[in-house]
Scaffold this motif. Structure first.
Motif, PDB file in Angstrom:
ATOM      1  N   GLY A  27       0.818  -1.209   0.000  1.00  0.00           N
ATOM      2  CA  GLY A  27       0.000   0.000   0.000  1.00  0.00           C
ATOM      3  C   GLY A  27       0.854   1.261   0.000  1.00  0.00           C
ATOM      4  N   LEU A  28       1.916   1.265   0.811  1.00  0.00           N
ATOM      5  CA  LEU A  28       2.805   2.424   0.887  1.00  0.00           C
ATOM      6  C   LEU A  28       3.511   2.663  -0.446  1.00  0.00           C
ATOM      7  N   VAL A  29       3.982   1.586  -1.065  1.00  0.00           N
ATOM      8  CA  VAL A  29       4.656   1.707  -2.369  1.00  0.00           C
ATOM      9  C   VAL A  29       3.702   2.273  -3.422  1.00  0.00           C
ATOM     10  N   LEU A  30       2.468   1.764  -3.443  1.00  0.00           N
ATOM     11  CA  LEU A  30       1.494   2.245  -4.420  1.00  0.00           C
ATOM     12  C   LEU A  30       1.132   3.710  -4.178  1.00  0.00           C
ATOM     13  N   ILE A  31       1.023   4.101  -2.907  1.00  0.00           N
ATOM     14  CA  ILE A  31       0.732   5.498  -2.589  1.00  0.00           C
ATOM     15  C   ILE A  31       1.850   6.408  -3.091  1.00  0.00           C
ATOM     16  N   ILE A  32       3.102   5.980  -2.890  1.00  0.00           N
ATOM     17  CA  ILE A  32       4.245   6.776  -3.356  1.00  0.00           C
ATOM     18  C   ILE A  32       4.222   6.903  -4.878  1.00  0.00           C
ATOM     19  N   ILE A  33       3.962   5.780  -5.564  1.00  0.00           N
ATOM     20  CA  ILE A  33       3.936   5.796  -7.041  1.00  0.00           C
ATOM     21  C   ILE A  33       2.837   6.726  -7.556  1.00  0.00           C
ATOM     22  N   ILE A  34       1.631   6.602  -6.994  1.00  0.00           N
ATOM     23  CA  ILE A  34       0.513   7.428  -7.451  1.00  0.00           C
ATOM     24  C   ILE A  34       0.756   8.895  -7.107  1.00  0.00           C
ATOM     25  N   SER A  35       1.371   9.165  -5.967  1.00  0.00           N
ATOM     26  CA  SER A  35       1.670  10.550  -5.582  1.00  0.00           C
ATOM     27  C   SER A  35       2.638  11.181  -6.575  1.00  0.00           C
ATOM     28  N   VAL A  36       3.669  10.433  -6.953  1.00  0.00           N
ATOM     29  CA  VAL A  36       4.641  10.944  -7.932  1.00  0.00           C
ATOM     30  C   VAL A  36       3.964  11.193  -9.277  1.00  0.00           C
ATOM     31  N   LEU A  37       3.150  10.237  -9.728  1.00  0.00           N
ATOM     32  CA  LEU A  37       2.450  10.394 -11.004  1.00  0.00           C
ATOM     33  C   LEU A  37       1.489  11.580 -10.968  1.00  0.00           C
ATOM     34  N   SER A  38       0.879  11.814  -9.807  1.00  0.00           N
ATOM     35  CA  SER A  38      -0.066  12.925  -9.666  1.00  0.00           C
ATOM     36  C   SER A  38       0.626  14.271  -9.784  1.00  0.00           C
ATOM     37  N   VAL A  39       1.873  14.329  -9.323  1.00  0.00           N
ATOM     38  CA  VAL A  39       2.634  15.571  -9.445  1.00  0.00           C
ATOM     39  C   VAL A  39       3.162  15.740 -10.870  1.00  0.00           C
ATOM     40  N   LEU A  40       3.481  14.636 -11.517  1.00  0.00           N
ATOM     41  CA  LEU A  40       4.050  14.685 -12.867  1.00  0.00           C
ATOM     42  C   LEU A  40       3.018  15.060 -13.929  1.00  0.00           C
ATOM     43  N   TYR A  41       1.819  14.483 -13.833  1.00  0.00           N
ATOM     44  CA  TYR A  41       0.875  14.553 -14.947  1.00  0.00           C
ATOM     45  C   TYR A  41      -0.382  15.335 -14.590  1.00  0.00           C
ATOM     46  N   GLY A  42      -0.844  16.083 -15.567  1.00  0.00           N
ATOM     47  CA  GLY A  42      -2.074  16.852 -15.464  1.00  0.00           C
ATOM     48  C   GLY A  42      -2.335  17.474 -16.818  1.00  0.00           C
ATOM     49  N   SER A  43      -2.984  18.630 -16.822  1.00  0.00           N
ATOM     50  CA  SER A  43      -3.205  19.307 -18.101  1.00  0.00           C
ATOM     51  C   SER A  43      -1.884  19.715 -18.739  1.00  0.00           C
ATOM     52  N   LYS A  44      -0.834  19.786 -17.889  1.00  0.00           N
ATOM     53  CA  LYS A  44       0.517  20.056 -18.382  1.00  0.00           C
ATOM     54  C   LYS A  44       1.469  19.065 -17.731  1.00  0.00           C
ATOM     55  N   SER A  45       2.214  18.318 -18.528  1.00  0.00           N
ATOM     56  CA  SER A  45       3.172  17.360 -17.980  1.00  0.00           C
ATOM     57  C   SER A  45       4.437  18.091 -17.545  1.00  0.00           C
ATOM     58  N   ILE A  46       4.989  17.667 -16.404  1.00  0.00           N
ATOM     59  CA  ILE A  46       6.176  18.302 -15.829  1.00  0.00           C
ATOM     60  C   ILE A  46       7.221  17.231 -15.568  1.00  0.00           C
ATOM     61  N   GLY A  47       8.469  17.503 -15.901  1.00  0.00           N
ATOM     62  CA  GLY A  47       9.542  16.526 -15.765  1.00  0.00           C
ATOM     63  C   GLY A  47      10.024  16.360 -14.334  1.00  0.00           C
ATOM     64  N   TYR A  48      10.731  15.234 -14.085  1.00  0.00           N
ATOM     65  CA  TYR A  48      11.272  14.952 -12.756  1.00  0.00           C
ATOM     66  C   TYR A  48      12.230  16.047 -12.293  1.00  0.00           C
ATOM     67  N   GLY A  49      13.080  16.503 -13.215  1.00  0.00           N
ATOM     68  CA  GLY A  49      14.063  17.524 -12.852  1.00  0.00           C
ATOM     69  C   GLY A  49      13.413  18.804 -12.372  1.00  0.00           C
ATOM     70  N   THR A  50      12.329  19.187 -13.042  1.00  0.00           N
ATOM     71  CA  THR A  50      11.611  20.404 -12.645  1.00  0.00           C
ATOM     72  C   THR A  50      11.008  20.246 -11.254  1.00  0.00           C
ATOM     73  N   ILE A  51      10.482  19.058 -10.970  1.00  0.00           N
ATOM     74  CA  ILE A  51       9.902  18.803  -9.646  1.00  0.00           C
ATOM     75  C   ILE A  51      10.982  18.907  -8.573  1.00  0.00           C
ATOM     76  N   TRP A  52      12.129  18.292  -8.834  1.00  0.00           N
ATOM     77  CA  TRP A  52      13.222  18.338  -7.864  1.00  0.00           C
ATOM     78  C   TRP A  52      13.690  19.771  -7.627  1.00  0.00           C
TER      79      TRP A  52
END
Length: 335
Positions: free
Chosen positions: A16-41
């Motif tokens: 459950g914890l692993v899935l929450i982390i994965i979905i949280s990362v994907l939620s920050v990455l993707y939306g009406s505008k996709s944002i890269g990992y480097g930008t998030i960091w």
């Protein structure tokens, strides 16, 4: 046997914890505008207020996924407590009119106190949750056979629809329909980080109370007479359990509006996975509710991409068939 049960519990928690982390990362990455990992960091460690992407990440994407995780946990715990306390497999905040009571009270607040602070809004939402609970459970006690699952569901739907209709009439008359639509359609992308912070102390109290009531609720799930025979003060336990439900539902609606079916689906899945002991069900339901709502929010971004779909549409796609399945397989009797 004990080792096997402990291993299963640990494995589910880790998964459950692993899935929450994965979905949280994907939620920050993707939306009406996709944002890269480097930008998030960079946004996290070298925030630039003039960078639009950094602003989106810190003021929209992260609060959104945090809110989805918290609200999913709150609603799942509320549903689990209600189902255990009432032995009603259809019990949940949205079906029993508690969420509608919160929206009704928030509408009153916006009509008569248009300049109300966020804290005032939370207080009104909590009061509305209590009103919805009192109306539904009070009416059920007055009716013969009113405690059966189907009757309670019908009562909750009727009272919730009535409160919703009054709310919409008031909103239309006082011309605040646009403002109040947020609480009916639960748009998580409009999450207010300041409101989340204000709600945290209430959430801590509600969750702590829910955990404290987990053992008594396990006894209540065996039936009121059995619980009383074991020395449980049934009325006091039910009162404290409902207080936890009212707090958790009230702050959920205040933060993001009415979201249906999370509190119905997740407790059933949790019991299927880990058994009937609410000392395990409550924390596991919180985990699974957080995961479920965050996943539904992620799905909602791509149904009509690049436009947002209310998350309630996605939860309904899962919830309505699940509701019908429960009615078909469990019938109208008490659990």
């Amino acid at each position: 046997m004990k080792l096997s049960a402990a291993l299963k519990t640990t494995s589910l928690l880790v998964l459950g914890l692993v899935l929450i982390i994965i979905i949280s990362v994907l939620s920050v990455l993707y939306g009406s505008k996709s944002i890269g990992y480097g930008t998030i960091w960079n946004a996290l460690v070298h925030f630039d207020p003039d960078n639009i992407d950094h602003q989106i990440i810190l003021t929209s994407r992260i609060p959104r996924v945090a809110g989805a995780l918290l609200i999913g946990a709150f609603l799942a715990v509320s549903g689990a407590l209600m189902q255990g306390m009432t032995r009603n497999y259809l019990a949940s905040p949205s079906i029993m009119g508690i969420s509608d009571g919160s929206v009704f009270a928030i509408t009153l607040c916006m009509v008569f106190l248009p300049e109300a602070s966020s804290m005032t809004m939370i207080i009104y939402s909590l009061a509305g949750s209590l009103l919805g609970a009192v109306l539904v459970f009070g009416t059920a006690k007055l009716l013969p056979g009113g405690a059966t699952p189907l009757t309670m569901a019908v009562l909750g739907t009727i009272i919730g629809t009535f409160l919703g209709g009054v709310s919409q009439a008031l909103a239309s008359y006082f011309q605040i329909s646009q403002n109040i639509s947020f609480w009916y359609n639960a748009r998580l992308h409009m999450m207010d980080p300041a409101l989340i912070k204000l709600a945290i102390p209430f959430a801590v109290v509600g969750l702590a109370l829910g955990l404290l009531m987990s053992r008594p609720v396990t006894m209540l799930s065996l039936g009121d007479e059995t619980a009383a025979g074991l020395g449980l003060k049934v009325t006091a336990v039910k009162g404290l359990t409902m207080l936890s439900v009212v707090i958790l539902t009230g702050i959920s609606v205040a933060i993001a509006g009415k979201i249906a079916f999370v509190g119905l689906i997740i407790p059933h899945i949790t019991r299927l996975l880990i058994g009937q002991d609410y000392r395990k069900i409550i924390p596991f339901a919180a985990f699974m509710g957080a995961l479920f709502l965050a996943a539904c929010d992620l799905i909602s971004r791509f149904i009509n991409y690049p436009f947002e779909t209310p998350v309630g549409v996605v939860t309904a796609l899962f919830g309505v068939p699940f509701f019908l399945y429960l009615v078909k397989t469990r019938g109208g009797g008490q659990s």
